[in-house]
Design a protein around this motif. Sequence first.
Motif, short mmCIF file in Angstrom:
data_model
loop_
_atom_site.label_atom_id
_atom_site.label_comp_id
_atom_site.label_asym_id
_atom_site.label_seq_id
_atom_site.Cartn_x
_atom_site.Cartn_y
_atom_site.Cartn_z
N HIS A 145 14.36 0.04 4.96
CA HIS A 145 13.67 0.34 6.48
C HIS A 145 12.40 -0.67 6.75
N ARG A 146 12.63 -0.85 7.92
CA ARG A 146 11.43 -1.99 8.23
C ARG A 146 10.06 -1.56 8.21
N TYR A 147 9.67 -0.28 8.64
CA TYR A 147 8.47 0.16 8.99
C TYR A 147 8.17 1.21 7.64
N MET A 148 7.06 1.05 7.10
CA MET A 148 6.71 1.99 6.06
C MET A 148 5.14 2.17 6.28
N TYR A 149 4.76 3.41 5.84
CA TYR A 149 3.33 4.00 6.13
C TYR A 149 2.72 4.38 4.76
N TRP A 150 1.31 4.44 4.73
CA TRP A 150 0.78 5.02 3.94
C TRP A 150 -0.38 6.14 4.45
N TYR A 151 -0.28 7.35 3.85
CA TYR A 151 -1.25 8.31 4.52
C TYR A 151 -2.32 8.99 3.60
N ARG A 152 -3.09 9.57 3.78
CA ARG A 152 -3.79 10.43 2.83
C ARG A 152 -4.14 11.81 3.51
N GLN A 153 -3.62 12.80 2.55
CA GLN A 153 -3.87 14.27 3.01
C GLN A 153 -4.90 15.00 2.26
N ASP A 154 -6.07 15.47 3.01
CA ASP A 154 -7.02 16.29 2.70
C ASP A 154 -7.25 17.53 3.60
N PRO A 155 -7.76 18.46 2.68
CA PRO A 155 -8.05 20.19 3.34
C PRO A 155 -8.79 19.64 4.64
N GLY A 156 -8.28 20.42 5.60
CA GLY A 156 -8.93 20.38 7.20
C GLY A 156 -8.78 19.20 8.01
N HIS A 157 -8.10 18.25 7.22
CA HIS A 157 -7.88 17.03 8.03
C HIS A 157 -6.43 16.45 8.32
N ILE A 216 -3.51 5.30 6.82
CA ILE A 216 -4.42 4.52 6.18
C ILE A 216 -3.83 3.00 6.41
N HIS A 217 -2.73 2.53 6.28
CA HIS A 217 -2.17 1.56 6.70
C HIS A 217 -0.67 1.56 6.87
N TYR A 218 0.01 0.54 7.72
CA TYR A 218 1.45 0.64 7.66
C TYR A 218 1.74 -0.82 7.66
N SER A 219 3.22 -0.92 7.61
CA SER A 219 3.52 -2.25 7.31
C SER A 219 4.91 -2.36 8.34
N TYR A 220 5.17 -3.36 9.04
CA TYR A 220 6.37 -3.70 10.05
C TYR A 220 7.21 -4.58 9.60
N GLY A 221 7.11 -5.06 8.35
CA GLY A 221 8.06 -6.07 7.83
C GLY A 221 7.14 -6.59 6.67
N VAL A 222 8.05 -7.46 5.71
CA VAL A 222 7.56 -8.16 4.63
C VAL A 222 6.42 -8.97 4.92
N LYS A 223 5.29 -8.77 4.62
CA LYS A 223 3.99 -9.33 4.70
C LYS A 223 3.32 -9.27 6.01
N ASP A 224 3.87 -8.18 6.87
CA ASP A 224 3.26 -7.81 8.12
C ASP A 224 2.65 -6.32 7.93
N THR A 225 1.43 -6.20 8.08
CA THR A 225 0.61 -4.86 7.78
C THR A 225 -0.59 -4.98 8.82
N ASP A 226 -0.85 -3.55 9.11
CA ASP A 226 -1.83 -3.35 10.13
C ASP A 226 -2.61 -2.14 9.45
N LYS A 227 -3.76 -2.14 10.09
CA LYS A 227 -4.76 -0.96 9.57
C LYS A 227 -4.66 0.34 10.55
N GLY A 228 -4.77 1.43 9.94
CA GLY A 228 -4.72 2.89 10.22
C GLY A 228 -6.08 3.31 10.58
#
Lengths: 114, 116
Positions: B29-41, B46-58
């Motif tokens: 898969h081309r797109y990958m994501y990192w999330y954090r889960q906290d109560p009430g939120h 956090i960040h995601y990627s749309y390819g090798v060496k291609d990332t962006d902020k969340g």
Amino acid sequence: AQSVTQPDIHITVSEGASLELRCNYSYGATPYLFWYVQSPGQGLQLLLKYFSGDTLVQGIKGFEAEFKRSQSSFNLRKPSVHWSDAAEYFCAVAGDFGNEKLTFGTGTRLTIIP
Amino acid sequence: DAGITQSPRHKVTETGTPVTLRCHQTENHRYMYWYRQDPGHGLRLIHYSYGVKDTDKGEVSDGYSVSRSKTEDFLLTLESATSSQTSVYFCAIRSRTSGPGPETQYFGPGTRLLVL
């Protein structure tokens, strides 16, 4: 910016009763809308999604959701809940162009009583 | 199951130490994501990627960095862990495997991180 509100933090229903979980979204155009379910200690599982067309969407496990543009809502329903439906439910919205950023609501915890 | 694994599944660390979490996918898969889960939120990106060496902020990227040197692996690093980073971290991929419409995000099993 897109946002999602789930006004009910916790809902308790009796087994066999009907269920409706509320979700309101904010987005400037037609959104992509999703419902996910999370059982304790597990990851998120997709229940259903809306992107266009028929405003009543059928999902897995007997769930359905209705998109109402006039109310900016995407409420999740089930006619008769089972004890195994106890979980946390998350509504989410994505904008155009392929869902780069998914914005989640804060979740609704569902408790089922016998 | 979208072929996503996360490691470690549980980790306890001390404030100030570096921590790296790994997300591994087997379906290219081309797109990958990192999330954090906290109560009430709910879940927050956090960040995601749309390819090798291609990332962006969340929306909650401060204190986190990511790397993607190959398609199958997306690493999340806490350079100097703080107690506020105690959370459950989820990786996700984007896939068109579930019927018509837009691609959908599918989630891994999560990593529980406790920073003491």
